[in-house]
Design a protein around this motif. Structure first.
Motif, PDB file in Angstrom:
ATOM      1  N   ALA A  50      -2.261   3.064   1.977  1.00  0.00           N
ATOM      2  CA  ALA A  50      -2.964   2.986   0.690  1.00  0.00           C
ATOM      3  C   ALA A  50      -3.536   1.594   0.469  1.00  0.00           C
ATOM      4  CB  ALA A  50      -2.011   3.363  -0.444  1.00  0.00           C
ATOM      5  N   MET A  51      -2.810   0.567   0.890  1.00  0.00           N
ATOM      6  CA  MET A  51      -3.307  -0.799   0.742  1.00  0.00           C
ATOM      7  C   MET A  51      -4.525  -1.045   1.638  1.00  0.00           C
ATOM      8  SD  MET A  51       0.123  -3.141   0.371  1.00  0.00           S
ATOM      9  CE  MET A  51       0.983  -3.267  -1.199  1.00  0.00           C
ATOM     10  N   GLN A  52      -4.454  -0.551   2.840  1.00  0.00           N
ATOM     11  CA  GLN A  52      -5.583  -0.745   3.757  1.00  0.00           C
ATOM     12  C   GLN A  52      -6.814   0.041   3.301  1.00  0.00           C
ATOM     13  OE1 GLN A  52      -4.080   0.247   7.668  1.00  0.00           O
ATOM     14  NE2 GLN A  52      -3.242  -1.808   7.985  1.00  0.00           N
ATOM     15  N   LYS A  53      -6.596   1.271   2.848  1.00  0.00           N
ATOM     16  CA  LYS A  53      -7.710   2.099   2.383  1.00  0.00           C
ATOM     17  C   LYS A  53      -8.479   1.412   1.262  1.00  0.00           C
ATOM     18  CE  LYS A  53      -8.722   6.419  -0.046  1.00  0.00           C
ATOM     19  NZ  LYS A  53      -8.135   7.632  -0.669  1.00  0.00           N
ATOM     20  N   ASN A  54      -7.759   0.726   0.381  1.00  0.00           N
ATOM     21  CA  ASN A  54      -8.381   0.095  -0.774  1.00  0.00           C
ATOM     22  C   ASN A  54      -8.706  -1.386  -0.543  1.00  0.00           C
ATOM     23  OD1 ASN A  54      -8.374   2.208  -3.061  1.00  0.00           O
ATOM     24  ND2 ASN A  54      -6.332   2.394  -2.164  1.00  0.00           N
ATOM     25  N   GLN A  55      -8.602  -1.816   0.707  1.00  0.00           N
ATOM     26  CA  GLN A  55      -9.014  -3.151   1.125  1.00  0.00           C
ATOM     27  C   GLN A  55      -8.392  -4.253   0.275  1.00  0.00           C
ATOM     28  OE1 GLN A  55     -13.335  -3.000   1.225  1.00  0.00           O
ATOM     29  NE2 GLN A  55     -13.327  -1.890   3.168  1.00  0.00           N
ATOM     30  N   VAL A  56      -7.062  -4.185   0.168  1.00  0.00           N
ATOM     31  CA  VAL A  56      -6.350  -5.262  -0.513  1.00  0.00           C
ATOM     32  C   VAL A  56      -6.627  -6.567   0.232  1.00  0.00           C
ATOM     33  CG1 VAL A  56      -4.075  -6.172  -1.113  1.00  0.00           C
ATOM     34  CG2 VAL A  56      -4.561  -3.723  -1.395  1.00  0.00           C
ATOM     35  N   SER A  57      -7.034  -7.582  -0.510  1.00  0.00           N
ATOM     36  CA  SER A  57      -7.404  -8.863   0.091  1.00  0.00           C
ATOM     37  C   SER A  57      -6.705 -10.003  -0.634  1.00  0.00           C
ATOM     38  CB  SER A  57      -8.918  -9.058  -0.002  1.00  0.00           C
ATOM     39  OG  SER A  57      -9.319  -9.135  -1.369  1.00  0.00           O
ATOM     40  N   GLU A  58      -6.852 -11.194  -0.097  1.00  0.00           N
ATOM     41  CA  GLU A  58      -6.244 -12.365  -0.728  1.00  0.00           C
ATOM     42  C   GLU A  58      -6.750 -12.550  -2.155  1.00  0.00           C
ATOM     43  OE1 GLU A  58      -5.522 -17.133   0.201  1.00  0.00           O
ATOM     44  OE2 GLU A  58      -6.795 -15.919   1.505  1.00  0.00           O
ATOM     45  N   VAL A  80      -4.436   1.687  -5.479  1.00  0.00           N
ATOM     46  CA  VAL A  80      -3.376   1.827  -4.483  1.00  0.00           C
ATOM     47  C   VAL A  80      -2.297   2.780  -5.005  1.00  0.00           C
ATOM     48  CG1 VAL A  80      -1.496   0.619  -3.294  1.00  0.00           C
ATOM     49  CG2 VAL A  80      -3.789  -0.410  -3.378  1.00  0.00           C
ATOM     50  N   TYR A  81      -1.876   2.596  -6.249  1.00  0.00           N
ATOM     51  CA  TYR A  81      -0.870   3.481  -6.837  1.00  0.00           C
ATOM     52  C   TYR A  81      -1.380   4.919  -6.889  1.00  0.00           C
ATOM     53  CZ  TYR A  81       3.046   0.543  -8.324  1.00  0.00           C
ATOM     54  OH  TYR A  81       4.175  -0.238  -8.328  1.00  0.00           O
ATOM     55  N   ALA A  82      -2.633   5.100  -7.285  1.00  0.00           N
ATOM     56  CA  ALA A  82      -3.189   6.457  -7.358  1.00  0.00           C
ATOM     57  C   ALA A  82      -3.185   7.121  -5.988  1.00  0.00           C
ATOM     58  CB  ALA A  82      -4.606   6.402  -7.922  1.00  0.00           C
ATOM     59  N   ASP A  83      -3.450   6.357  -4.935  1.00  0.00           N
ATOM     60  CA  ASP A  83      -3.439   6.930  -3.589  1.00  0.00           C
ATOM     61  C   ASP A  83      -2.024   7.240  -3.115  1.00  0.00           C
ATOM     62  OD1 ASP A  83      -6.138   7.181  -3.092  1.00  0.00           O
ATOM     63  OD2 ASP A  83      -6.344   5.172  -2.261  1.00  0.00           O
ATOM     64  N   ILE A  84      -1.079   6.372  -3.416  1.00  0.00           N
ATOM     65  CA  ILE A  84       0.311   6.628  -3.026  1.00  0.00           C
ATOM     66  C   ILE A  84       0.824   7.901  -3.692  1.00  0.00           C
ATOM     67  CG2 ILE A  84       2.689   5.792  -3.298  1.00  0.00           C
ATOM     68  CD1 ILE A  84       1.544   2.947  -2.878  1.00  0.00           C
ATOM     69  N   PHE A  85       0.478   8.091  -4.959  1.00  0.00           N
ATOM     70  CA  PHE A  85       0.950   9.253  -5.714  1.00  0.00           C
ATOM     71  C   PHE A  85      -0.005  10.440  -5.628  1.00  0.00           C
ATOM     72  CE2 PHE A  85       3.488   5.869  -7.560  1.00  0.00           C
ATOM     73  CZ  PHE A  85       4.724   6.482  -7.730  1.00  0.00           C
ATOM     74  N   HIS A  86      -1.127  10.268  -4.917  1.00  0.00           N
ATOM     75  CA  HIS A  86      -2.122  11.336  -4.756  1.00  0.00           C
ATOM     76  C   HIS A  86      -2.596  11.852  -6.113  1.00  0.00           C
ATOM     77  CE1 HIS A  86       0.248  11.797  -0.831  1.00  0.00           C
ATOM     78  NE2 HIS A  86      -0.897  11.183  -0.546  1.00  0.00           N
ATOM     79  N   THR A  87      -3.000  10.921  -6.973  1.00  0.00           N
ATOM     80  CA  THR A  87      -3.475  11.264  -8.307  1.00  0.00           C
ATOM     81  C   THR A  87      -4.890  10.731  -8.509  1.00  0.00           C
ATOM     82  OG1 THR A  87      -2.480   9.253  -9.253  1.00  0.00           O
ATOM     83  CG2 THR A  87      -1.152  11.282  -9.294  1.00  0.00           C
TER      84      THR A  87
END
Length: 435
Positions: A50-58, A80-87
């Motif tokens: 989920a972090m990679q999908k949403n391009q978490v950056s510095e 990221v939270y929405a992707d982890i919880f599939h919402t």
């Protein structure tokens, strides 16, 4: 070396008898530890994905001040939270002060005067009683003309399907499902069981909002309640998803409409999710979430160790030592207040912070009886850290949770046993013959 471990336990106040017994219980659970490690690996990869999908950056770690407009880190974290919880959406904010606040926010933003709130799993956690108005309180749902009804679980902990169907009516707007047991000696609900309940409710009334109080349950299974039909899942960041690093905060994940309602209630109509500075909280929120699957696994190991250790000494435990796990809480029933107090004092003595403090029962706000809480924590009140608490009322059960590392959780349980022995509450031969 084993002898070195034995010696340092002795230096920290664990007798040889308690040490031998604890080590034998721990060694008997090797197969269980392997299963938990597999679960942790799955959930760790889910978080990373989920972090990679949403391009978490510095840049996401920098935070904002003032109004908090265009807060990249805040907005990305909620994706990221929405992707982890599939919402569809999520609201993850330091302005949400605790789990009770997150739940109150979800209820007050999605219920209107004349609506009815329904619990099909019995009474909610104690601090929600004043939110709902079961116990009178300023600003409760009851004061705003929102009624409440509940159907208790059956004596075996299963759902009263007939009672639930009969209770749903034209006014029923939101169904609240508490996953964990709270201060009750009932089974925690698995994600699959929650899914069965939601299916029944939606069959009777498709447009009802199904909300799950997910506190203590995140990352204890491969699925979350939102994967089985929950419209909203709600929790605290100083429990599982904060990984022991989040200093404050709560989350809501679910359908966009209900998240939007909550955002307008949290800030202001017309502003919603667009404001709310993240200040300096984002590094802890991100890194805590990254660590959450492994920290939760450590807490599960500690809970299972506690169940097996106390069950083999003859105390009722929920869940038992062999049952599947759906949250990090372990209940042990002592049947008298002295056992609850001694257990909590032992847990406190195992703390790295405030280990010198002796907890005593007191009249905490939001509870209907004195409560004792052992919580030597880096984040005040964090129950993903080693902690235990319980109301001083029948059946006199204690509720243990947490342990950022399994080593700390193991030590805490052994220290609780040591305290019970020292107070003469347990007077048994710690024979390992039957382990």
């Amino acid at each position: 070396m084993l002898s070195d471990n034995k010696n340092i336990y002795k230096e920290l106040g664990i007798s040889e008898e308690v040490y031998r017994y604890g080590e034998a219980v721990w060694a008997s659970l090797a197969e269980t530890w392997a299963q938990i490690d597999e679960l942790s690996e799955y959930n760790q990869l889910k978080v990373i994905g989920a972090m990679q999908k949403n391009q978490v950056s510095e840049a996401c770690l920098l935070g904002t001040t003032g109004y908090g407009y265009n807060d990249l880190g805040r907005e990305t974290l909620e994706k990221v939270y929405a992707d982890i919880f599939h919402t569809e959406d999520a609201l993850v904010r330091p302005q949400i002060t605790c789990g009770t606040h997150a739940l109150a926010l979800a209820l007050m933003s999605n219920l209107r005067p004349g609506d009815e709130l329904f619990s099909p799993v019995g009474k909610p956690y104690d601090t929600l009683e004043e939110v709902i108005g079961i116990r009178p309180s300023k600003g409760s749902l009851k004061e705003y003309g929102i009624s409440y009804t509940q159907v208790d679980l059956l004596p075996d902990g299963s759902f009263d399907y007939e009672g639930i169907q009969a209770a749903i009516n034209d006014r029923t707007r939101l169904v609240t499902i508490q996953r964990s047991k709270g201060y009750q000696t009932r089974p925690t609900l698995s994600v699959d069981k929650i899914g069965e309940l939601i299916h029944l409710i939606k069959t009777v009334k498709p447009d009802v909002i199904c909300m799950v109080d997910n506190c203590y349950g995140e990352f204890t299974e491969r699925k979350e309640p939102s994967d089985v039909g929950a419209d909203l899942v709600v929790g605290s960041l100083i429990k599982n998803p904060g990984g022991g690093l989040a200093p404050i905060g709560g989350y809501l994940a679910g359908k966009r409409e209900f998240i939007e309602n909550a955002a307008y209630r949290l800030t202001s109509p017309g502003l919603g999710k667009e404001v709310g500075a993240s200040l300096s909280a984002l590094p802890a929120f991100y890194q805590g979430l990254f660590l959450a699957p492994s920290v939760t696994a450590n807490a599960l190991k500690a809970a299972i160790f506690a169940a097996n250790l106390y069950e083999r000494l003859g105390f009722p435990v929920i869940p038992n030592g062999q049952e599947s796990r759906h949250d990090i809480i372990q209940a042990v029933t002592f049947g008298d207040p002295e056992g609850v107090i001694a257990f909590c004092q032992g847990i406190q003595q195992a703390a790295a912070v405030d280990g010198h403090v002796t907890p005593e029962p007191w009249d905490m706000p939001g509870y209907d009886s004195p409560v004792i809480m052992a919580a030597g924590a880096f984040v005040s009140g964090s129950s993903i850290e080693l902690s235990a608490d319980g109301p001083i009322k029948p059946p006199y059960a204690v509720y243990f949770q947490g342990g950022l590392t399994w080593q700390h959780g193991k030590f805490g349980i052994m220290k609780s046993l040591q305290k019970l022995v020292e107070k003469g509450i347990i007077m048994k031969d710690f024979s390992t013959r039957n382990l």
